[in-house]
Design a protein around this motif. Structure first.
Motif, mmCIF file in Angstrom:
data_model
loop_
_atom_site.group_PDB
_atom_site.id
_atom_site.type_symbol
_atom_site.label_atom_id
_atom_site.label_comp_id
_atom_site.label_asym_id
_atom_site.label_seq_id
_atom_site.Cartn_x
_atom_site.Cartn_y
_atom_site.Cartn_z
ATOM 1 N N MET A 1 0.884 -1.186 -0.184
ATOM 2 C CA MET A 1 0.037 0.079 -0.097
ATOM 3 C C MET A 1 0.793 1.269 0.005
ATOM 4 O O MET A 1 1.907 1.322 0.668
ATOM 5 C CB MET A 1 -0.998 -0.043 1.251
ATOM 6 C CG MET A 1 -1.923 1.069 1.350
ATOM 7 S SD MET A 1 -2.967 1.089 2.610
ATOM 8 C CE MET A 1 -3.986 -0.148 2.098
ATOM 9 N N THR A 2 0.717 2.217 -0.944
ATOM 10 C CA THR A 2 1.296 3.405 -1.138
ATOM 11 C C THR A 2 1.082 4.274 0.453
ATOM 12 O O THR A 2 -0.017 4.186 0.970
ATOM 13 C CB THR A 2 1.116 4.239 -2.058
ATOM 14 O OG1 THR A 2 -0.470 4.577 -2.238
ATOM 15 C CG2 THR A 2 1.287 3.330 -3.419
ATOM 16 N N ASN A 3 1.996 5.396 0.641
ATOM 17 C CA ASN A 3 1.440 6.231 1.623
ATOM 18 C C ASN A 3 0.128 6.962 1.338
ATOM 19 O O ASN A 3 -0.847 7.057 2.320
ATOM 20 C CB ASN A 3 2.595 7.353 1.641
ATOM 21 C CG ASN A 3 3.818 6.700 2.248
ATOM 22 O OD1 ASN A 3 3.977 5.754 2.911
ATOM 23 N ND2 ASN A 3 5.154 7.320 2.031
ATOM 24 N N ASP A 4 -0.153 7.313 0.042
ATOM 25 C CA ASP A 4 -1.146 7.968 -0.048
ATOM 26 C C ASP A 4 -2.415 6.954 0.093
ATOM 27 O O ASP A 4 -3.335 7.518 0.825
ATOM 28 C CB ASP A 4 -1.547 8.646 -1.455
ATOM 29 C CG ASP A 4 -0.583 9.892 -1.628
ATOM 30 O OD1 ASP A 4 -0.383 10.579 -0.564
ATOM 31 O OD2 ASP A 4 -0.312 10.258 -2.703
ATOM 32 N N LEU A 6 -2.426 4.579 2.094
ATOM 33 C CA LEU A 6 -2.832 4.395 3.590
ATOM 34 C C LEU A 6 -3.517 5.549 4.207
ATOM 35 O O LEU A 6 -4.176 5.334 5.047
ATOM 36 C CB LEU A 6 -1.197 4.163 4.279
ATOM 37 C CG LEU A 6 -1.222 3.924 5.526
ATOM 38 C CD1 LEU A 6 -1.860 2.761 6.257
ATOM 39 C CD2 LEU A 6 0.332 3.946 6.160
ATOM 40 N N LEU A 7 -2.891 6.894 3.811
ATOM 41 C CA LEU A 7 -3.667 7.899 4.572
ATOM 42 C C LEU A 7 -5.028 8.184 4.030
ATOM 43 O O LEU A 7 -5.797 8.414 4.816
ATOM 44 C CB LEU A 7 -2.879 9.170 4.000
ATOM 45 C CG LEU A 7 -1.469 9.321 4.811
ATOM 46 C CD1 LEU A 7 -0.919 10.708 4.279
ATOM 47 C CD2 LEU A 7 -1.573 9.228 6.388
ATOM 48 N N ASP A 8 -5.332 7.637 2.832
ATOM 49 C CA ASP A 8 -6.836 7.584 2.540
ATOM 50 C C ASP A 8 -7.523 6.479 3.128
ATOM 51 O O ASP A 8 -8.839 6.791 3.105
ATOM 52 C CB ASP A 8 -6.925 7.402 0.824
ATOM 53 C CG ASP A 8 -6.533 8.492 -0.043
ATOM 54 O OD1 ASP A 8 -6.386 9.816 0.557
ATOM 55 O OD2 ASP A 8 -6.050 8.439 -1.124
ATOM 56 N N PHE A 14 -11.889 4.711 10.564
ATOM 57 C CA PHE A 14 -12.364 5.594 11.661
ATOM 58 C C PHE A 14 -13.992 5.264 11.594
ATOM 59 O O PHE A 14 -14.628 5.116 12.629
ATOM 60 C CB PHE A 14 -12.413 7.009 11.729
ATOM 61 C CG PHE A 14 -10.974 7.440 12.362
ATOM 62 C CD1 PHE A 14 -10.703 6.928 13.635
ATOM 63 C CD2 PHE A 14 -9.793 8.239 11.547
ATOM 64 C CE1 PHE A 14 -9.413 7.321 14.456
ATOM 65 C CE2 PHE A 14 -8.697 8.528 12.265
ATOM 66 C CZ PHE A 14 -8.447 8.071 13.654
ATOM 67 N N SER A 15 -14.522 5.092 10.654
ATOM 68 C CA SER A 15 -16.090 4.972 10.200
ATOM 69 C C SER A 15 -16.147 3.672 10.717
ATOM 70 O O SER A 15 -17.368 3.521 11.519
ATOM 71 C CB SER A 15 -16.532 5.156 8.714
ATOM 72 O OG SER A 15 -16.403 6.331 8.579
ATOM 73 N N LYS A 16 -15.493 2.670 10.504
ATOM 74 C CA LYS A 16 -15.885 1.442 11.028
ATOM 75 C C LYS A 16 -15.684 1.223 12.379
ATOM 76 O O LYS A 16 -16.394 0.466 13.002
ATOM 77 C CB LYS A 16 -14.795 0.181 10.169
ATOM 78 C CG LYS A 16 -14.998 -0.046 8.821
ATOM 79 C CD LYS A 16 -13.813 -0.865 8.081
ATOM 80 C CE LYS A 16 -14.168 -1.112 6.870
ATOM 81 N NZ LYS A 16 -13.062 -1.860 6.173
ATOM 82 N N LEU A 17 -14.689 1.895 12.928
ATOM 83 C CA LEU A 17 -14.577 1.697 14.386
ATOM 84 C C LEU A 17 -15.927 2.518 15.207
ATOM 85 O O LEU A 17 -16.214 2.035 16.326
ATOM 86 C CB LEU A 17 -13.541 3.028 14.918
ATOM 87 C CG LEU A 17 -12.038 2.167 14.963
ATOM 88 C CD1 LEU A 17 -10.963 3.213 15.087
ATOM 89 C CD2 LEU A 17 -11.831 0.986 15.796
ATOM 90 N N ARG A 18 -16.533 3.661 14.643
ATOM 91 C CA ARG A 18 -17.683 4.052 15.289
ATOM 92 C C ARG A 18 -18.828 3.008 15.031
ATOM 93 O O ARG A 18 -19.775 3.149 15.845
ATOM 94 C CB ARG A 18 -17.904 5.460 14.388
ATOM 95 C CG ARG A 18 -17.086 6.514 14.553
ATOM 96 C CD ARG A 18 -17.480 7.751 14.256
ATOM 97 N NE ARG A 18 -18.584 8.104 14.982
ATOM 98 C CZ ARG A 18 -19.139 9.583 14.758
ATOM 99 N NH1 ARG A 18 -18.552 10.407 14.093
ATOM 100 N NH2 ARG A 18 -20.128 9.723 15.676
ATOM 101 N N ARG A 19 -18.938 2.152 13.964
ATOM 102 C CA ARG A 19 -19.949 1.418 13.573
ATOM 103 C C ARG A 19 -19.768 -0.144 14.419
ATOM 104 O O ARG A 19 -20.654 -0.876 14.545
ATOM 105 C CB ARG A 19 -20.055 0.985 12.194
ATOM 106 C CG ARG A 19 -20.345 2.089 11.544
ATOM 107 C CD ARG A 19 -20.838 1.571 9.950
ATOM 108 N NE ARG A 19 -19.886 0.999 9.365
ATOM 109 C CZ ARG A 19 -18.985 1.167 8.526
ATOM 110 N NH1 ARG A 19 -18.873 2.600 8.050
ATOM 111 N NH2 ARG A 19 -18.099 0.523 7.835
#
Length: 159
Positions: A1-4, A6-8, A14-19
């Motif tokens: 996975m490229t840095n971009d 990864l950051l994307d 975070f959305s998955k964490l909230r769900r």
């Protein structure tokens, strides 16, 4: 996975964490009490040291909700026995919020539950990775807490 890439991927993560609700690992917390801990955590964090006081308005501001929504959430915690309304020591006309002994016990259970869930989820991680992630998560949350200060500094630079 490229840095971009990864950051994307951070936002969707975070959305998955909230769900995803916390796992029932030790002393499960009911869904209702889980939502109550949002308010209790604000009261706990904002009343530590220096005789600080928290009002319903402060809860609304921190949660980013309408004061009427915060009032209903606070009332629910009071009815459940987790919060107590008290007169302000600074201004007797103002009502402030304090955790009851039951509220403190729930928050202690909730903290143990959070740690158990973290340890369960990261069980196959190295100790180094687990501690580094915890350190970086705390750093991230600390940065969130200081966003307003950074924005104000940025405003004064442009003036």
């Amino acid at each position: 996975m490229t840095n971009d890439e990864l950051l994307d991927a951070v936002g969707p993560a975070f959305s998955k964490l909230r769900r995803t609700s916390l796992l029932e690992v030790e002393n499960p917390i009911s869904t209702k009490d889980l939502s109550r801990t949002l308010v209790l955590n604000i009261v706990l964090e904002h009343t530590q040291g220096d005789g600080k006081e928290v009002t319903v308005g402060a809860v609304a501001e921190v949660l980013g909700v309408d004061p009427s929504v915060a009032s209903r959430m606070v009332t629910d915690n009071i009815k459940a026995g987790y919060l107590i309304r008290a007169a302000s020591q600074e201004d007797g006309r103002r009502t402030v919020l304090r955790l009851s002994p039951e509220g403190r016990e729930l928050m202690t259970r909730f903290r143990r539950h959070q740690r158990s869930a973290f340890e369960y989820i990261t069980a196959d991680w190295s100790e180094h990775d687990r501690l580094e992630f915890a350190r970086l998560m705390l750093k991230y949350v600390d940065s969130l807490a200081h966003l307003n200060e950074r924005a104000q500094v940025g405003d004064t630079k442009g003036a």
